[in-house]
Design an enzyme around this catalytic site. Sequence first.
Site, mmCIF file in Angstrom:
data_model
loop_
_atom_site.group_PDB
_atom_site.id
_atom_site.type_symbol
_atom_site.label_atom_id
_atom_site.label_comp_id
_atom_site.label_asym_id
_atom_site.label_seq_id
_atom_site.Cartn_x
_atom_site.Cartn_y
_atom_site.Cartn_z
ATOM 1 N N ASP A 212 0.832 -1.205 0.000
ATOM 2 C CA ASP A 212 0.000 0.000 0.000
ATOM 3 C C ASP A 212 0.863 1.250 0.000
ATOM 4 O O ASP A 212 2.045 1.219 0.375
ATOM 5 C CB ASP A 212 -0.879 0.032 1.259
ATOM 6 C CG ASP A 212 -2.200 -0.686 1.059
ATOM 7 O OD1 ASP A 212 -2.462 -1.141 -0.066
ATOM 8 O OD2 ASP A 212 -2.963 -0.801 2.038
ATOM 9 N N LYS A 234 -3.350 3.476 -3.206
ATOM 10 C CA LYS A 234 -4.647 4.118 -3.411
ATOM 11 C C LYS A 234 -4.486 5.580 -2.991
ATOM 12 O O LYS A 234 -4.494 5.905 -1.805
ATOM 13 C CB LYS A 234 -5.741 3.451 -2.580
ATOM 14 C CG LYS A 234 -6.175 2.072 -3.080
ATOM 15 C CD LYS A 234 -7.319 1.537 -2.228
ATOM 16 C CE LYS A 234 -7.921 0.271 -2.836
ATOM 17 N NZ LYS A 234 -6.971 -0.850 -2.812
ATOM 18 N N MET A 349 -9.239 9.493 7.371
ATOM 19 C CA MET A 349 -9.571 9.890 5.988
ATOM 20 C C MET A 349 -10.595 11.028 5.970
ATOM 21 O O MET A 349 -11.522 11.034 5.175
ATOM 22 C CB MET A 349 -10.111 8.682 5.207
ATOM 23 C CG MET A 349 -9.147 7.506 5.166
ATOM 24 S SD MET A 349 -9.852 6.004 4.447
ATOM 25 C CE MET A 349 -10.907 5.456 5.814
#
Length: 424
Positions: A212, A234, A349
């Site tokens: 990641d 991502k 987030m």
Amino acid sequence: MSNTPEAPDDQAVSASPKHGDPNYLVGLDLDGRRVVVVGGGTVAQRRLGLLIASGAQVHVVSREVTPAVEGMATAGQITLTLRDYADGDLDGAWYAMACTDEPETNAAVVAEATRRRVFCVRADTARLGTAVTPATARYDGMTLGVLAGGQHRRSAAVRNAVLEALQSGVVTDDSTPIAPGVALVGGGPGDPDLITVRGRRLLARADLVVADRLAPPELLAELGPEVEVIDAAKIPYGRAMAQDAINAALIEGAKAGKFVVRLKGGDPYVFGRGFEELEACVDAGIPVTVVPGITSPISVPAAAGIPVTHRGVTHEFVVVSGHVAPDHPDSLVDWPALGRLRGTLVLMMAVERIEQFATALIDGGRAASTPATVIQEGTLRTQRVLRADLGTVAARVRAEGIRPPAIVVIGPTAGFSGDESTAG
């Protein structure tokens, strides 16, 4: 009788110097066997844990003991006699330790042990005993022991170096290739030193790593040139490798006979889609190992001096994904309920929609004056900490240019700080 610091083995003086190291390193099976420790201070305390773990029937004789030793007795882990040592206390012992701060008492214990042919460690002057405790460590079912001719610091340093090499994968304890399969490894909050020992060990044995964006990049730099690395980054609201493609890479790699490590930031199961990947692999008949990681919603605030709980201040903390807005039809979060909570709220987030989250919480009942702290790139050298309150945090985030990855902490403890420096 019990609290003098333990003397290093190399400080001992023998009446009849011996050439070389007379000690023979051996593993004793003490399970169910009586071990007598004379002395109940910090020196004895340090040694009791391993004796208890070995299954020994440990009996301590001492006028006084530390609170930890008393707690071991209360818990039934050891038996305890509170008095001076007396000849005969070693009756039935297989092994003994003299750990007092009285040389004459320690000498008497060794003398009785020698008379009874019981090996005895003398903690103050090791060479005057009949046994020496090696520097030891436990690792993956093994016990490591190092003796260095009575040089205690040297043996401890070598023990530590060997253990660290095994933990990091620099030295392997198994030359057999690891079986094909997948390991979901949590890489921790960002600092490469915060990956777990097991995670680092498995990473060092990987044939293929699917990483990641938030996985510590320094860990990838340690991989050998033969290890294949797939970038599964991502980027928020940008380029991203589709989850189906990630699942396929894991499955295809394992089916090709490779040991695959799926390296994630934080913990695989905390907003990391780890269970989705496990399900895909299990459905394909691929064995999966899950290695938990140090999760960011707790460790990143800690790195900024913020505890997510504190006695008398908060009895709960809640971790919430900010992936979708409060009014989005896919949102599963009860924002009005969160607004009524008094504890700590950690938003992941959430930078992109911080205005909406702050408004929802205030509308739900949270005071605009509630402390709110934002930590960008937590645990890294580039960490930034912005302190505000719920009413101003959104404007401050925009003004200071805070960007992902960042964590928002809201609640009374968000105003705490072990370091008063802030960003902005």
